[in-house]
Write a protein that holds these residues in place. Structure first.
Motif, PDB file in Angstrom:
ATOM      1  N   THR A  42      38.289  45.267  -5.633  1.00 48.70           N
ATOM      2  CA  THR A  42      39.355  45.766  -6.283  1.00 48.70           C
ATOM      3  C   THR A  42      39.153  47.375  -6.462  1.00 48.70           C
ATOM      4  N   ARG A  43      37.739  47.740  -6.308  1.00 47.17           N
ATOM      5  CA  ARG A  43      37.916  49.243  -6.156  1.00 47.17           C
ATOM      6  C   ARG A  43      37.359  49.747  -4.773  1.00 47.17           C
ATOM      7  N   LEU A  44      38.422  49.638  -4.034  1.00 47.90           N
ATOM      8  CA  LEU A  44      38.182  49.507  -2.566  1.00 47.90           C
ATOM      9  C   LEU A  44      37.863  51.185  -2.361  1.00 47.90           C
ATOM     10  N   HIS A  45      38.587  52.070  -3.042  1.00 46.52           N
ATOM     11  CA  HIS A  45      38.474  53.520  -2.764  1.00 46.52           C
ATOM     12  C   HIS A  45      37.431  54.277  -3.720  1.00 46.52           C
ATOM     13  N   SER A  46      36.573  53.467  -4.160  1.00 46.45           N
ATOM     14  CA  SER A  46      35.468  54.167  -5.003  1.00 46.45           C
ATOM     15  C   SER A  46      34.260  54.607  -4.335  1.00 46.45           C
ATOM     16  N   ALA A  47      34.176  54.472  -3.106  1.00 50.37           N
ATOM     17  CA  ALA A  47      33.063  54.745  -2.323  1.00 50.37           C
ATOM     18  C   ALA A  47      31.613  53.729  -2.664  1.00 50.37           C
ATOM     19  N   GLY A  48      32.000  52.782  -3.547  1.00 50.49           N
ATOM     20  CA  GLY A  48      31.041  52.041  -4.182  1.00 50.49           C
ATOM     21  C   GLY A  48      30.213  51.309  -2.849  1.00 50.49           C
ATOM     22  N   GLY A  49      31.078  50.737  -2.025  1.00 52.64           N
ATOM     23  CA  GLY A  49      30.624  49.825  -1.138  1.00 52.64           C
ATOM     24  C   GLY A  49      29.659  50.630  -0.017  1.00 52.64           C
ATOM     25  N   LYS A  50      30.043  52.051   0.262  1.00 53.02           N
ATOM     26  CA  LYS A  50      29.321  52.833   1.073  1.00 53.02           C
ATOM     27  C   LYS A  50      28.089  53.372   0.401  1.00 53.02           C
ATOM     28  N   LEU A  51      27.892  53.410  -0.795  1.00 56.77           N
ATOM     29  CA  LEU A  51      26.738  53.851  -1.482  1.00 56.77           C
ATOM     30  C   LEU A  51      25.664  52.602  -1.495  1.00 56.77           C
ATOM     31  N   THR A  52      26.513  51.410  -1.659  1.00 59.37           N
ATOM     32  CA  THR A  52      25.288  50.556  -1.521  1.00 59.37           C
ATOM     33  C   THR A  52      24.982  50.156  -0.291  1.00 59.37           C
ATOM     34  N   ALA A  53      25.538  50.318   0.707  1.00 59.89           N
ATOM     35  CA  ALA A  53      24.987  50.433   2.039  1.00 59.89           C
ATOM     36  C   ALA A  53      24.059  51.486   2.460  1.00 59.89           C
ATOM     37  N   ILE A  54      24.082  52.658   1.692  1.00 58.29           N
ATOM     38  CA  ILE A  54      23.244  53.608   2.073  1.00 58.29           C
ATOM     39  C   ILE A  54      22.007  53.050   1.127  1.00 58.29           C
ATOM     40  N   PHE A  55      21.958  52.844  -0.113  1.00 63.18           N
ATOM     41  CA  PHE A  55      20.785  52.313  -0.831  1.00 63.18           C
ATOM     42  C   PHE A  55      20.164  51.111  -0.001  1.00 63.18           C
ATOM     43  N   TYR A  56      20.771  50.194   0.509  1.00 61.20           N
ATOM     44  CA  TYR A  56      20.195  49.138   1.210  1.00 61.20           C
ATOM     45  C   TYR A  56      19.297  49.576   2.326  1.00 61.20           C
ATOM     46  N   ALA A  57      20.087  50.587   3.038  1.00 60.91           N
ATOM     47  CA  ALA A  57      19.364  50.867   4.411  1.00 60.91           C
ATOM     48  C   ALA A  57      18.216  51.587   4.013  1.00 60.91           C
ATOM     49  N   ALA A  58      18.286  52.588   2.815  1.00 62.66           N
ATOM     50  CA  ALA A  58      17.113  53.312   2.347  1.00 62.66           C
ATOM     51  C   ALA A  58      15.777  52.409   2.100  1.00 62.66           C
ATOM     52  N   LEU A  59      16.125  51.336   1.390  1.00 58.36           N
ATOM     53  CA  LEU A  59      15.065  50.474   0.604  1.00 58.36           C
ATOM     54  C   LEU A  59      14.762  49.153   1.240  1.00 58.36           C
ATOM     55  N   LYS A  60      15.588  48.811   2.348  1.00 58.27           N
ATOM     56  CA  LYS A  60      15.096  47.313   2.599  1.00 58.27           C
ATOM     57  C   LYS A  60      13.721  47.056   3.293  1.00 58.27           C
ATOM     58  N   ASN A  61      13.341  48.120   3.859  1.00 54.48           N
ATOM     59  CA  ASN A  61      12.021  47.842   4.303  1.00 54.48           C
ATOM     60  C   ASN A  61      10.847  48.048   3.525  1.00 54.48           C
ATOM     61  N   SER A  62      11.053  48.425   2.132  1.00 51.03           N
ATOM     62  CA  SER A  62      10.024  48.770   1.231  1.00 51.03           C
ATOM     63  C   SER A  62      10.263  47.931  -0.111  1.00 51.03           C
ATOM     64  N   ALA A  63      11.355  47.242  -0.480  1.00 51.98           N
ATOM     65  CA  ALA A  63      11.776  46.615  -1.613  1.00 51.98           C
ATOM     66  C   ALA A  63      12.642  45.337  -1.252  1.00 51.98           C
ATOM     67  N   GLU A  64      12.661  44.407  -2.334  1.00 52.32           N
ATOM     68  CA  GLU A  64      13.420  43.261  -2.125  1.00 52.32           C
ATOM     69  C   GLU A  64      14.619  43.761  -3.236  1.00 52.32           C
ATOM     70  N   ILE A  65      15.865  43.544  -2.482  1.00 47.96           N
ATOM     71  CA  ILE A  65      17.084  44.167  -3.119  1.00 47.96           C
ATOM     72  C   ILE A  65      18.018  43.042  -3.166  1.00 47.96           C
ATOM     73  N   SER A  66      18.865  42.922  -4.481  1.00 49.34           N
ATOM     74  CA  SER A  66      19.586  42.019  -4.931  1.00 49.34           C
ATOM     75  C   SER A  66      20.821  42.852  -5.058  1.00 49.34           C
ATOM     76  N   ILE A  67      22.114  42.498  -4.781  1.00 47.85           N
ATOM     77  CA  ILE A  67      23.370  43.038  -4.975  1.00 47.85           C
ATOM     78  C   ILE A  67      24.028  42.265  -5.605  1.00 47.85           C
ATOM     79  N   MET A  68      24.833  42.652  -7.004  1.00 43.17           N
ATOM     80  CA  MET A  68      25.645  41.796  -7.810  1.00 43.17           C
ATOM     81  C   MET A  68      26.821  42.745  -7.824  1.00 43.17           C
ATOM     82  N   PRO A  69      27.920  42.407  -7.114  1.00 45.52           N
ATOM     83  CA  PRO A  69      29.197  43.145  -7.469  1.00 45.52           C
ATOM     84  C   PRO A  69      29.656  42.953  -8.879  1.00 45.52           C
TER      85      PRO A  69
END
Length: 425
Positions: A42-69
């Motif tokens: 419902t916040r399609l134009h927030s850039a929140g999805g893009k930021l989440t993807a950037i965070f995930y890519a940056a940390l996925k190899n060094s941390a365990e990541i959970s995402i709760m919309p």
């Protein structure tokens, strides 16, 4: 303490990635277990999805990541919606917030404080509830991502609203929404320091201390080539939000010299599937609507009223019948008293007879729309008169000679006549 601001005519993906990388490098220790709290579809134009993807890519190899919309009262995202919004993040990384059953109480905003900030309009405690994951002690980094934009309940979204509503519980959601409705959304939209914001600030300052919680706040508009990200404000200080508010007031508030006689609003079907969400068309234009004017809402994706089954039932039962009628019904009916956010929503979505609201739908019937107090138009007829593909935002004179004001996405702004906005204290 971390506080950084990034502004421009349109921040690029490279700039967003740089901001995330800088933030991670500024942390005192590398995180091992991370909770990301982005907005939902419902916040399609927030850039929140893009930021989440950037965070995930940056940390996925060094941390365990959970995402709760941060769903709040909204229905959970589907797998296809997650893919559209977040990209190719594995389904197993996602947690689903349950605002009725998945929360715990972490404190109470006392009645005397509520009475003071509401000017005596509300005089009761407000329980503070959040998703249990937030306070589980499992995470050494929690990042809340959200768009700062004028909002009907709190004045300006986001900051700790993303916590206390986005992953909050029914008691906090219900009472904060009712407080906003009683105080009057026209007194709050587009402003910081509202009664609801002060309640959230109290809860933030008193009950979230000790959490490794940081905020990524965006300010966006809809450009010809998609979303324009005008600002990204990062950190754990309230000034992060305040700086975003100033920019959002500049970018997302549209003052008009004369009230609108006819407004046509388009609801993107990927973003708006209910009147619970679609009524942003009502909230965000009401201060610009002329007395006796008409708001036509093109709603191809709307198929129900409430995002939640009980909320949907109550909307169908009581309808958008105006503030005074809703407050009377609220005083007389226990089911509305138990679901205060619905009462608030019905107040927000009513024009109080000042202007006409017409929903153009194909997935909700004429009879259903009329039964909740709106006017109805056949969607195919409406789009033949007002074709979203051919219209541009702003005042338009149609070939028929009719003048309308067109809005392609009501979630990205607040439209107001100056006299109505500044005359509402």
């Amino acid at each position: 303490m971390i506080s950084r601001s990034y502004t421009g005519d349109g921040l690029t993906d490279v700039q967003l990635k740089s901001a995330v990388d800088t933030f991670i490098s500024d942390l005192p220790t590398p995180p091992k277990k991370v909770l990301l709290l982005p907005p939902d579809m419902t916040r399609l134009h927030s850039a929140g999805g893009k930021l989440t993807a950037i965070f995930y890519a940056a940390l996925k190899n060094s941390a365990e990541i959970s995402i709760m919309p941060a769903l709040g009262t909204h229905e959970p995202m589907s797998a296809s919606e997650r893919k559209t919004f977040f990209g190719d993040i594995p389904d197993g990384a996602f947690l689903v917030h349950d605002w009725r059953n998945g929360v715990c109480r972490i404190g109470t905003v006392p009645a005397d404080f509520v009475r003071e900030v509401s000017e005596g309009i509300m005089d009761e405690d407000i329980p503070v509830e959040v998703n249990r994951e937030l306070v589980s002690g499992k995470y050494d980094l929690i990042v809340s991502m959200g768009q700062v934009v004028p909002h009907e309940v709190v004045g300006m979204a986001n900051w700790s609203k993303n916590i206390f509503v986005g992953i909050g519980g029914s008691a906090m959601i219900n009472r904060s929404h009712l407080l906003g409705a009683l105080y009057g959304m026209e007194r709050m939209m587009g402003r910081d320091g509202t009664p609801v914001r002060k309640v959230f600030d109290y809860a933030h300052e008193n009950f979230l201390k000790g959490l490794p919680l940081y905020f990524f706040q965006t300010v966006t508009t809809n450009g010809e080539n998609g979303v324009n990200i005008h600002g990204l404000f990062v950190g754990d200080k309230r000034e992060v939000f305040e700086n975003a508010v100033k920019l959002a007031q500049e970018k997302n508030m549209i003052f008009v010299d004369k009230p609108f006689s006819k407004v046509v609003v388009y609801l993107d079907p990927s973003e708006f599937k209910s009147t619970w969400l679609g009524n942003k068309a009502v909230y965000r234009t009401r201060m610009a609507m002329a007395d006796g004017g008409e708001l036509i809402v093109l709603a191809p994706g709307v198929y129900h009223f409430g995002e939640d089954a009980e909320n949907d039932r109550l909307i169908r039962k009581y309808g958008y019948v105006g503030r005074e009628n809703i407050l009377k019904l609220f005083a007389e009916n226990p089911d509305l008293q138990a679901n205060q956010s619905v009462a608030a929503h019905l107040v927000h979505g009513s024009s109080d007879g000042r202007f006409k609201i017409t929903y153009a739908t194909e997935k909700v019937s004429r009879e259903e729309v009329l039964a909740v107090g709106f006017n109805w138009m056949d969607l195919s007829k409406a789009t033949s008169l007002y074709d979203p593909a051919a219209l541009k935002d702003g005042f338009i004179t149609l070939p028929s000679g009719e003048e309308i004001f067109y809005i392609s996405n009501p979630a990205l702004g607040l439209w107001a006549h100056k006299e109505r906005f500044y005359g509402t204290k």
